[in-house]
Design a protein around this motif. Structure first.
Motif, PDB file in Angstrom:
ATOM      1  N   ARG A 177       0.816  -1.214   0.000  1.00 25.73           N
ATOM      2  CA  ARG A 177       0.000   0.000   0.000  1.00 25.73           C
ATOM      3  C   ARG A 177       0.849   1.263   0.000  1.00 25.73           C
ATOM      4  O   ARG A 177       0.362   2.356   0.263  1.00 25.73           O
ATOM      5  N   GLN A 225      -4.438  -8.293   5.827  1.00 27.54           N
ATOM      6  CA  GLN A 225      -5.109  -7.294   4.989  1.00 27.54           C
ATOM      7  C   GLN A 225      -6.151  -6.523   5.793  1.00 27.54           C
ATOM      8  O   GLN A 225      -6.259  -5.301   5.683  1.00 27.54           O
ATOM      9  N   ASP A 237      -5.661  -2.506   6.406  1.00 28.63           N
ATOM     10  CA  ASP A 237      -6.685  -1.589   5.893  1.00 28.63           C
ATOM     11  C   ASP A 237      -7.338  -0.800   7.024  1.00 28.63           C
ATOM     12  O   ASP A 237      -7.623   0.393   6.877  1.00 28.63           O
ATOM     13  N   PHE A 262      -6.528   5.207   3.701  1.00 27.26           N
ATOM     14  CA  PHE A 262      -7.394   4.338   2.914  1.00 27.26           C
ATOM     15  C   PHE A 262      -8.752   4.256   3.603  1.00 27.26           C
ATOM     16  O   PHE A 262      -8.839   4.304   4.810  1.00 27.26           O
TER      17      PHE A 262
END
Length: 384
Positions: A31, A354, A358, A367
């Protein structure tokens, strides 16, 4: 868009913390983040860190009663003055680390409560996150100045709630493992690759890098006597154990050392014998392999094992006779195997690394949050 700096505090005492760190690191790097993984004990004093690591392994292998006493004594003192003073040994190293790196957040992949203790006075604007690496939460992980906890199951969440943590600061994500465990594989091709017969049940036995499965040679001989069973023994990096087992006259057993693509063997297996470490159990959850937990050591292992048994996701065997009975009972019992797989599926939240990455980045305003029970891209095992 500003590149976010992520500081992950890890530890060499047990490979699990480093594996969690690596899984998280890969997702943050993907990311566009800058990631710093640091072993706080090692950076404070490498010699002392090595002594602690050796002491940990010695206490683990010396006997379950000794380890049980050490573990639960630490539980009683986790929030006492002795442990607080002990943490001050790492104080200077951590503050210097933060001053040098200027991270946007700190992630604990080990119970470094010093990072939460120092937060109000020294870096109140830097969020501190904790990723709990077991299916229980020893008291050393708990601190009210932690901004958010990422946990594996209801049991850990309930412990944190009793400790006084706001439920909004707890997220059930599972424990980060390698993404390959979530992939779908052609089982027939894998059986051929590892020279395994599709007409026999396949048992995976994780003997452990440090040989923590006692009397492994005798167990392997007993397992080899099953004509309708083929066993794969994984010795990890324990070369002495590998050579010892390889010298045995075993007809239905393969002995392997370190296996890079170990996730492939999980997908070959019909059942597994292992110790209940947090990472291994998380890999089992992802791959849905029926589980026999052998001689769990009192402490976090015992707590993990009890939780999996309570969920119907594992059988516990505490002696060799119990182990053989459990194998005989499970290997041809399709109903029990299905029930265990279903129990494991209920414990799966998707790709933990993940989910955590996130969620953290959403809190850092980089994000948007993508919290769901399972991310669409990770519904790879739905048909299993």
């Amino acid at each position: 868009m500003t590149t976010k700096k992520i500081l992950i505090l890890t530890c060499s005492h047990g490979s699990g913390h480093q594996m969690v760190t690596q899984a998280l690191k890969e997702y943050f790097l993907a990311r566009g983040c800058e990631v710093f993984a640091r072993d706080l004990f090692h950076d404070t004093n490498a010699v002392v860190n090595r002594i602690i690591e050796k002491s940990y392994l010695l206490s683990y292998n010396i006997g379950s009663l000794f380890y049980k006493k050490m573990y639960y004594d630490m539980e009683k003192r986790a929030h006492g003055p002795f442990i607080s003073k002990l943490w001050t040994l790492t104080r200077h190293t951590l503050l210097k680390m933060i001053d040098t790196l200027q991270p946007d957040c700190i992630i604990n992949a080990y119970p470094y409560t010093i990072s939460s203790m120092l937060k109000p006075e020294h870096y109140p604007d830097i969020p501190v996150f904790t990723v709990v690496t077991d299916f229980c939460i020893p008291a050393a992980w708990e601190h009210k100045n932690t901004d958010k906890f990422y946990v594996a199951c209801d049991k850990v969440e309930e412990s944190l709630l009793r400790f006084g943590i706001d439920p909004r600061r707890i997220l059930k994500t599972g424990i980060p493992i390698r993404p390959e465990f979530y992939h779908a594989y052609d089982r027939q091709r894998l059986l051929e690759k590892y020279h395994l017969s599709p007409d026999k049940k396949t048992l995976i036995l994780c003997a452990g890098t440090y040989g923590v499965l006692k009397n492994t040679a005798r167990i392997c001989k007993r397992l080899d006597a099953f004509d309708d069973l083929q066993t794969v023994v994984i010795c990890g990096k324990n070369r002495s154990l590998y050579h010892s087992l390889s010298s045995l006259d075993l007809k239905h057993t393969q002995v392997l050392g370190f296996v890079k693509n170990i996730y492939e063997l999980y997908h070959c297996g019909d059942m597994m014998i292992t110790k209940p470490g947090g990472i291994t159990l998380s890999e089992v959850v992802a791959t849905r392999i029926p589980l026999i937990l052998y001689r769990p050591v009192p402490g976090q292992e015992g707590e993990n094992a009890d939780w999996f048994k309570k969920q119907g996701a594992a059988v516990i065997a505490r002696t060799e006779p119990e182990l053989l009975v459990a194998i005989e009972a499970l290997k041809n019992n399709e109903v029990q195997q299905f029930a265990m797989k279903n129990a494991l599926a209920k414990m799966d939240y998707g790709c933990s690394a993940q989910l955590i990455a996130d969620d953290i980045l959403s809190q850092l305003n980089l994000f948007p949050a993508q919290r769901t029970d399972k991310l669409p891209a990770l519904k790879l095992l739905e048909e299993r």
